[in-house]
Design an enzyme around this catalytic site. Sequence first.
Site, PDB file in Angstrom:
ATOM      1  N   CYS A  42       0.127   9.205  -5.575  1.00 24.54           N
ATOM      2  CA  CYS A  42      -0.177   8.319  -6.686  1.00 24.54           C
ATOM      3  C   CYS A  42      -1.493   8.719  -7.346  1.00 24.54           C
ATOM      4  O   CYS A  42      -2.405   9.223  -6.684  1.00 24.54           O
ATOM      5  CB  CYS A  42      -0.255   6.873  -6.192  1.00 24.54           C
ATOM      6  SG  CYS A  42      -0.524   5.654  -7.506  1.00 24.54           S
ATOM      7  N   ASP A  44      -3.712   6.804  -8.248  1.00 23.90           N
ATOM      8  CA  ASP A  44      -4.740   5.835  -7.859  1.00 23.90           C
ATOM      9  C   ASP A  44      -5.988   6.556  -7.328  1.00 23.90           C
ATOM     10  O   ASP A  44      -5.896   7.400  -6.429  1.00 23.90           O
ATOM     11  CB  ASP A  44      -4.180   4.896  -6.778  1.00 23.90           C
ATOM     12  CG  ASP A  44      -5.056   3.676  -6.545  1.00 23.90           C
ATOM     13  OD1 ASP A  44      -6.249   3.852  -6.237  1.00 23.90           O
ATOM     14  OD2 ASP A  44      -4.547   2.545  -6.649  1.00 23.90           O
ATOM     15  N   ARG A  46      -8.183   5.681  -5.427  1.00 23.82           N
ATOM     16  CA  ARG A  46      -8.548   5.374  -4.039  1.00 23.82           C
ATOM     17  C   ARG A  46      -7.781   6.223  -3.028  1.00 23.82           C
ATOM     18  O   ARG A  46      -7.974   6.052  -1.822  1.00 23.82           O
ATOM     19  CB  ARG A  46      -8.289   3.890  -3.765  1.00 23.82           C
ATOM     20  CG  ARG A  46      -9.070   2.941  -4.645  1.00 23.82           C
ATOM     21  CD  ARG A  46      -8.539   1.520  -4.522  1.00 23.82           C
ATOM     22  NE  ARG A  46      -7.157   1.404  -5.011  1.00 23.82           N
ATOM     23  CZ  ARG A  46      -6.433   0.288  -4.947  1.00 23.82           C
ATOM     24  NH1 ARG A  46      -6.967  -0.799  -4.408  1.00 23.82           N
ATOM     25  NH2 ARG A  46      -5.198   0.264  -5.427  1.00 23.82           N
ATOM     26  N   HIS A  98       1.301   4.461  -1.251  1.00 20.44           N
ATOM     27  CA  HIS A  98       0.221   3.693  -0.617  1.00 20.44           C
ATOM     28  C   HIS A  98       0.449   2.207  -0.840  1.00 20.44           C
ATOM     29  O   HIS A  98       0.976   1.793  -1.879  1.00 20.44           O
ATOM     30  CB  HIS A  98      -1.155   4.115  -1.154  1.00 20.44           C
ATOM     31  CG  HIS A  98      -1.397   3.755  -2.588  1.00 20.44           C
ATOM     32  ND1 HIS A  98      -2.055   2.600  -2.956  1.00 20.44           N
ATOM     33  CD2 HIS A  98      -1.072   4.378  -3.748  1.00 20.44           C
ATOM     34  CE1 HIS A  98      -2.142   2.546  -4.273  1.00 20.44           C
ATOM     35  NE2 HIS A  98      -1.541   3.608  -4.784  1.00 20.44           N
ATOM     36  N   CYS A 101      -0.032  -0.568  -4.236  1.00 24.71           N
ATOM     37  CA  CYS A 101       0.108   0.268  -5.431  1.00 24.71           C
ATOM     38  C   CYS A 101       0.337  -0.606  -6.662  1.00 24.71           C
ATOM     39  O   CYS A 101       1.305  -1.376  -6.730  1.00 24.71           O
ATOM     40  CB  CYS A 101       1.271   1.237  -5.246  1.00 24.71           C
ATOM     41  SG  CYS A 101       1.566   2.313  -6.678  1.00 24.71           S
TER      42      CYS A 101
END
Length: 215
Positions: A42, A44, A46, A98, A101
């Site tokens: 992803c 993302d 993080r 994750h 999400c």
Amino acid sequence: MADLDHLFERNKQWAERVEKENPEFFSQLVEQQSPEYLWIGCSDSRVPANQIIDLAPGEIFVHRNIANVVVHSDMNCLSVIEYAVDVLKVKHIIVCGHYGCGGVNASMQGDYLGLASNWLRHVRDTYEDHKLLLDEMSTEDRGNRLCELNAIEQAANVCQTTICKAAWDRGQDLSVHAWIYDLKGGLITDLGLTVNGRGQVWEARKAAIEAINSQ
């Protein structure tokens, strides 16, 4: 560019620190790129692939997009997979979702998010396939389960690409895996889907989905 000067300074400090700790790091990095892994994850911020599996730059090839989706019409993703498999000869393709999400959660809500809504339709389809079971769960558990199911489905999509099929047909050593990352504790869990040859994907997908849905 004045408001970004601090990033250039941080880059300089990082390069100096790495050079001090390992004087040959950058010269070795320039010489070759020979990763054994392709990570499809992803976007993302993080979930940085190198850091969470503690690998150095050059040891993992990475493709990221919203909700780690693999679509057969996405030339960007397919080009990355083809380069990784045919040129770099990676041995493992890892699709890692994750928990928490935002893309996965948005796909269940049906809100209009512009172009992202079209992209997340692929995740929404997975939600619809498992809606009866998912809707019996709490909001957090439902989101987490869909994150798991999505990673499994996208890994299955990887297996169905002509790229992987051709690699297996010529006897290339290649395995596809579905994983999930927990932001809260920093740990990765294997979702139970591993495919390393033609004709395995649907049985592996079914077994992985049944295993997590029985929890």
